[in-house]
Design a protein around this motif. Structure first.
Motif, PDB file in Angstrom:
ATOM      1  N   GLN A   8      10.730 -17.658 -31.407  1.00 28.34           N
ATOM      2  CA  GLN A   8      10.113 -16.854 -32.471  1.00 28.34           C
ATOM      3  C   GLN A   8       8.603 -16.673 -32.229  1.00 28.34           C
ATOM      4  O   GLN A   8       7.787 -16.809 -33.135  1.00 28.34           O
ATOM      5  CB  GLN A   8      10.366 -17.494 -33.843  1.00 28.34           C
ATOM      6  CG  GLN A   8      11.841 -17.531 -34.212  1.00 28.34           C
ATOM      7  CD  GLN A   8      12.082 -18.140 -35.575  1.00 28.34           C
ATOM      8  OE1 GLN A   8      11.705 -19.294 -35.808  1.00 28.34           O
ATOM      9  NE2 GLN A   8      12.690 -17.378 -36.470  1.00 28.34           N
ATOM     10  N   VAL A   9       8.270 -16.339 -31.005  1.00 27.87           N
ATOM     11  CA  VAL A   9       6.864 -16.218 -30.601  1.00 27.87           C
ATOM     12  C   VAL A   9       6.314 -14.843 -30.973  1.00 27.87           C
ATOM     13  O   VAL A   9       6.947 -13.813 -30.700  1.00 27.87           O
ATOM     14  CB  VAL A   9       6.709 -16.467 -29.087  1.00 27.87           C
ATOM     15  CG1 VAL A   9       5.295 -16.118 -28.620  1.00 27.87           C
ATOM     16  CG2 VAL A   9       7.034 -17.917 -28.767  1.00 27.87           C
ATOM     17  N   SER A  10       5.134 -14.844 -31.588  1.00 25.30           N
ATOM     18  CA  SER A  10       4.454 -13.595 -31.943  1.00 25.30           C
ATOM     19  C   SER A  10       2.991 -13.672 -31.535  1.00 25.30           C
ATOM     20  O   SER A  10       2.403 -14.757 -31.459  1.00 25.30           O
ATOM     21  CB  SER A  10       4.539 -13.334 -33.455  1.00 25.30           C
ATOM     22  OG  SER A  10       5.871 -13.160 -33.878  1.00 25.30           O
ATOM     23  N   LYS A  11       2.419 -12.493 -31.274  1.00 24.89           N
ATOM     24  CA  LYS A  11       0.984 -12.379 -31.039  1.00 24.89           C
ATOM     25  C   LYS A  11       0.443 -11.357 -32.024  1.00 24.89           C
ATOM     26  O   LYS A  11       0.823 -10.175 -31.997  1.00 24.89           O
ATOM     27  CB  LYS A  11       0.683 -11.934 -29.613  1.00 24.89           C
ATOM     28  CG  LYS A  11      -0.806 -11.668 -29.344  1.00 24.89           C
ATOM     29  CD  LYS A  11      -1.650 -12.917 -29.536  1.00 24.89           C
ATOM     30  CE  LYS A  11      -3.125 -12.621 -29.311  1.00 24.89           C
ATOM     31  NZ  LYS A  11      -3.960 -13.815 -29.514  1.00 24.89           N
ATOM     32  N   ILE A  12      -0.437 -11.809 -32.921  1.00 24.86           N
ATOM     33  CA  ILE A  12      -1.003 -10.941 -33.948  1.00 24.86           C
ATOM     34  C   ILE A  12      -2.519 -10.928 -33.780  1.00 24.86           C
ATOM     35  O   ILE A  12      -3.161 -11.977 -33.801  1.00 24.86           O
ATOM     36  CB  ILE A  12      -0.641 -11.444 -35.360  1.00 24.86           C
ATOM     37  CG1 ILE A  12       0.867 -11.683 -35.483  1.00 24.86           C
ATOM     38  CG2 ILE A  12      -1.110 -10.450 -36.417  1.00 24.86           C
ATOM     39  CD1 ILE A  12       1.276 -12.465 -36.701  1.00 24.86           C
ATOM     40  N   ARG A  18       0.673  -6.379 -34.353  1.00 20.51           N
ATOM     41  CA  ARG A  18       1.627  -7.308 -33.739  1.00 20.51           C
ATOM     42  C   ARG A  18       1.952  -6.805 -32.338  1.00 20.51           C
ATOM     43  O   ARG A  18       2.819  -5.963 -32.155  1.00 20.51           O
ATOM     44  CB  ARG A  18       2.892  -7.421 -34.574  1.00 20.51           C
ATOM     45  CG  ARG A  18       2.743  -8.295 -35.801  1.00 20.51           C
ATOM     46  CD  ARG A  18       4.059  -8.472 -36.532  1.00 20.51           C
ATOM     47  NE  ARG A  18       3.918  -9.446 -37.602  1.00 20.51           N
ATOM     48  CZ  ARG A  18       4.231 -10.745 -37.493  1.00 20.51           C
ATOM     49  NH1 ARG A  18       4.720 -11.198 -36.355  1.00 20.51           N
ATOM     50  NH2 ARG A  18       4.062 -11.560 -38.507  1.00 20.51           N
ATOM     51  N   ASN A  21       6.320  -9.497 -31.243  1.00 19.67           N
ATOM     52  CA  ASN A  21       6.861  -9.835 -32.558  1.00 19.67           C
ATOM     53  C   ASN A  21       8.164 -10.618 -32.456  1.00 19.67           C
ATOM     54  O   ASN A  21       9.183 -10.091 -32.018  1.00 19.67           O
ATOM     55  CB  ASN A  21       7.094  -8.549 -33.371  1.00 19.67           C
ATOM     56  CG  ASN A  21       7.533  -8.847 -34.794  1.00 19.67           C
ATOM     57  OD1 ASN A  21       6.997  -9.743 -35.432  1.00 19.67           O
ATOM     58  ND2 ASN A  21       8.528  -8.114 -35.279  1.00 19.67           N
ATOM     59  N   ASP A  22       8.093 -11.901 -32.818  1.00 23.19           N
ATOM     60  CA  ASP A  22       9.284 -12.725 -33.037  1.00 23.19           C
ATOM     61  C   ASP A  22      10.224 -12.733 -31.826  1.00 23.19           C
ATOM     62  O   ASP A  22      11.421 -12.480 -31.952  1.00 23.19           O
ATOM     63  CB  ASP A  22      10.019 -12.225 -34.277  1.00 23.19           C
ATOM     64  CG  ASP A  22      10.971 -13.276 -34.838  1.00 23.19           C
ATOM     65  OD1 ASP A  22      10.719 -14.473 -34.634  1.00 23.19           O
ATOM     66  OD2 ASP A  22      11.979 -12.886 -35.466  1.00 23.19           O
ATOM     67  N   SER A  57       0.160 -16.747 -31.785  1.00 23.57           N
ATOM     68  CA  SER A  57      -0.099 -16.658 -33.233  1.00 23.57           C
ATOM     69  C   SER A  57       0.974 -17.358 -34.049  1.00 23.57           C
ATOM     70  O   SER A  57       0.684 -18.019 -35.051  1.00 23.57           O
ATOM     71  CB  SER A  57      -0.187 -15.190 -33.663  1.00 23.57           C
ATOM     72  OG  SER A  57      -1.160 -14.502 -32.909  1.00 23.57           O
ATOM     73  N   GLU A  58       2.220 -17.196 -33.637  1.00 26.99           N
ATOM     74  CA  GLU A  58       3.349 -17.804 -34.354  1.00 26.99           C
ATOM     75  C   GLU A  58       4.392 -18.242 -33.344  1.00 26.99           C
ATOM     76  O   GLU A  58       4.493 -17.685 -32.255  1.00 26.99           O
ATOM     77  CB  GLU A  58       3.992 -16.791 -35.315  1.00 26.99           C
ATOM     78  CG  GLU A  58       3.092 -16.316 -36.434  1.00 26.99           C
ATOM     79  CD  GLU A  58       3.740 -15.206 -37.274  1.00 26.99           C
ATOM     80  OE1 GLU A  58       3.159 -14.858 -38.322  1.00 26.99           O
ATOM     81  OE2 GLU A  58       4.812 -14.697 -36.870  1.00 26.99           O
ATOM     82  N   GLY A  59       5.186 -19.235 -33.720  1.00 27.58           N
ATOM     83  CA  GLY A  59       6.293 -19.657 -32.879  1.00 27.58           C
ATOM     84  C   GLY A  59       5.923 -20.777 -31.925  1.00 27.58           C
ATOM     85  O   GLY A  59       4.811 -21.319 -31.952  1.00 27.58           O
ATOM     86  N   ASN A  69       1.831 -24.623 -26.569  1.00 23.22           N
ATOM     87  CA  ASN A  69       1.018 -23.748 -27.430  1.00 23.22           C
ATOM     88  C   ASN A  69      -0.473 -24.028 -27.330  1.00 23.22           C
ATOM     89  O   ASN A  69      -1.285 -23.102 -27.300  1.00 23.22           O
ATOM     90  CB  ASN A  69       1.445 -23.902 -28.888  1.00 23.22           C
ATOM     91  CG  ASN A  69       2.781 -23.243 -29.178  1.00 23.22           C
ATOM     92  OD1 ASN A  69       3.738 -23.440 -28.427  1.00 23.22           O
ATOM     93  ND2 ASN A  69       2.851 -22.483 -30.251  1.00 23.22           N
TER      94      ASN A  69
END
Length: 404
Positions: A8-12, A18, A21-22, A57-59, A69
Motif C-alpha cells: 500500500q505504498v503511496s507518494k504524495i 499522488r 497511489n496505494d 508518504s504512506e505504506g 522506509n
C-alpha cells in the motif's frame, strides 16, 4: 538476494499530487520485474522510493525481510543504473567500476577480483584503462552495469538505462541485460517507457497509469488477456485497433457489427469469453491486433463472414512483412483511455477524430510479404476471429468470464 515488496505504498507531494497511489506489488527473489507505462505514470517515482531517493508518504516498503522506509539509500544494499550512465569522466573504466567498493573500503585484492570478473562478463577487459569519453554509448552503459554488478547487491534498479542509445544498440543491450540478469539471478526492477523492452525482457510486467497499477502479469498474459482497455491499447506495437461495435445474434451465432462491417464470432471465441453472451444487443469495444489481420488473398480458406473491406491508404513494405493502413466504414472507439494512449504516442489527431461519417476509421494490418494490395484500392482483410478482444465501453474492463 532479496525480494522487494510494496505494501500500500503511496507518494504524495506537498501540493497533494499522488504520484504513486496505494501500490501493492511483490517482486520475487531473483525476478526481473519491469515497470512500464506512459510518461508521468509514476514508474520512476516508484523505483526511486525503492532506491531511497524519494521519501515514502504512506505504506511499507521491504527489501528482503527488512522494512526500509527510513533506511538511508547507502544502507539499502541496492545498486542503481541510470539512463545518463553517471560515470566520472576523469576516472578510467576500472576506477569507475571500482569506485563504490573503494568508498566502502573493500580490500584491494577483492576489488581487483570483482572488477575483473565484471569486466569479463561485460566484455570490457580491453577497455579498463580508457576514460569514458573514449567509449561508445553502449560501452558506457556496460561500465555503468559493471559498477552495479561489483556491488553484489540484493537488487538492481534500472531507470530507462537504454533510452540514450540508438535503435540497433538498444536491441543488442536488451538481450545483454536480460542474459546478464538471468546469469546473476539478482532481483531486478527495470523502468521503461518502451513496451517492446518490457515485453522482451521481463519475467513479469507491471503496467502503470496515473500512479496506479493496472495489471501485473507475464508478457504473454498481458498480450492475450489485458485486464482493461488501457492495457490492451498500450501493449502491442503497432497498437491494437479499437472500434465501436455491437454484438448481435445472426443465423444462430453472434456477430460483431462495427459500422457497415460485421465479423462472425466462432464458438471458440465465445466459449473463451462466456460473459459476451450478456452483451448481445449491446455496445462493446472491439479490439483487433494488427498481427491478427491479413490479406484475404493469402488466406483462401478464410470465410467471407470473417473478413473486413477497407480502402488501402498506405502500404509500408518492411521485407518480412507489410504494414497496411486501410480505412473501414466504422467508428473508432473514443474513450478517455484511447485519448490518453494517443496522446502518449503523440497522435493528437485521434482525440479530434469523430465518426465514420468523416471518412471512416484507419486501421493497421500486419500483412505477409507476399501481399499484393495497392494504395488506392479496396482490399478484403481476413480477421483471426479467435484472437479478438472485447471491452466494456462504460468501465473499460475486458470481457472474459461470466459475472453476476
Amino acid at each position: 538476494m532479496g525480494a522487494v515488496t510494496f505494501e500500500q505504498v503511496s507518494k504524495i507531494y506537498a501540493d497533494g499530487t499522488r504520484a504513486v497511489n496505494d501500490i501493492n506489488l511483490e517482486v520475487e527473489d531473483g525476478e526481473f520485474m519491469v515497470l512500464v507505462g506512459p510518461s508521468g505514470c509514476g514508474k520512476s517515482t516508484a523505483l526511486r522510493m525503492v532506491a531511497g531517493l524519494e521519501e515514502i508518504s504512506e505504506g511499507v516498503l521491504k527489501i528482503g525481510d527488512r522494512v526500509v522506509n527510513h533506511v538511508a539509500a547507502k544502507d539499502r544494499d541496492i545498486a542503481m543504473v541510470f539512463q545518463s550512465y553517471a560515470l566520472y569522466p576523469h576516472l578510467s573504466v576500472y576506477d569507475n567500476i571500482a569506485f563504490g567498493l573503494k568508498v566502502k573500503k573493500v580490500p584491494k585484492d577483492e576489488i581487483e577480483k570483482r572488477v575483473q570478473n565484471a569486466a569479463e562478463i561485460l566484455g570490457l577487459g580491453e577497455y579498463l584503462k580508457r576514460k569514458p569519453r573514449a567509449l561508445s554509448g553502449g560501452q558506457r552503459q556496460r561500465v555503468a552495469m559493471g559498477r552495479a554488478i561489483v556491488r553484489q547487491p540484493q537488487a538492481f534498479l534500472m531507470d530507462e538505462p537504454l533510452s540514450n542509445l540508438d535503435a540497433k544498440l538498444r536491441v543488442q543491450m536488451r538481450a545483454e541485460i536480460a542474459r546478464l540478469q538471468d546469469d546473476l539471478g539478482t532481483t531486478t526492477i527495470y523502468v521503461t517507457h518502451d513496451q517492446v523492452e518490457a515485453m522482451t525482457m521481463g519475467d513479469r510486467v507491471a503496467v502503470m497509469r496515473k500512479g496506479e497499477l493496472q495489471q501485473v502479469a507475464t508478457p504473454q498474459e498481458l498480450y492475450d488477456q489485458p485486464v482493461n482497455l488501457f492495457v490492451g491499447g498500450f501493449i502491442g506495437s503497432p497498437a491494437m485497433n479499437l472500434l465501436e461495435a455491437t454484438l448481435e445474434r445472426s443465423n444462430g451465432g453472434i456477430v460483431a457489427k462495427a459500422g457497415s462491417e460485421e465479423v462472425k464470432l466462432p464458438e471458440e471465441a465465445v466459449s473463451k469469453r462466456p460473459a459476451l453472451k450478456r452483451y448481445e444487443g449491446k455496445s462493446v469495444i472491439l479490439g483487433i491486433r494488427p498481427e491478427d489481420l491479413e490479406d484475404a488473398e493469402l488466406e483462401p480458406d478464410r470465410s467471407t463472414d470473417e473478413c473486413l473491406r477497407g480502402d488501402v491508404q498506405l502500404r509500408e513494405a518492411l521485407g518480412s512483412e507489410i504494414m497496411v493502413h486501410f480505412s473501414v466504414d466504422a467508428r473508432r472507439a473514443m474513450t478517455d483511455d484511447v485519448r490518453e494512449l494517443a496522446k502518449d504516442v503523440g497522435d493528437e489527431r485521434v482525440a479530434e477524430e469523430q465518426t465514420a461519417q468523416d471518412g471512416g476509421t484507419t486501421m493497421i494490418g500486419r500483412f505477409g510479404s507476399r501481399s499484393r494490395v495497392k494504395e488506392g484500392e479496396t482490399a478484403t482483410v481476413a480477421v483471426d476471429t479467435r484472437s479478438l478482444h472485447f471491452f466494456d465501453p462504460e468501465t473499460g474492463l475486458g470481457i472474459y468470464d461470466q459475472t453476476d
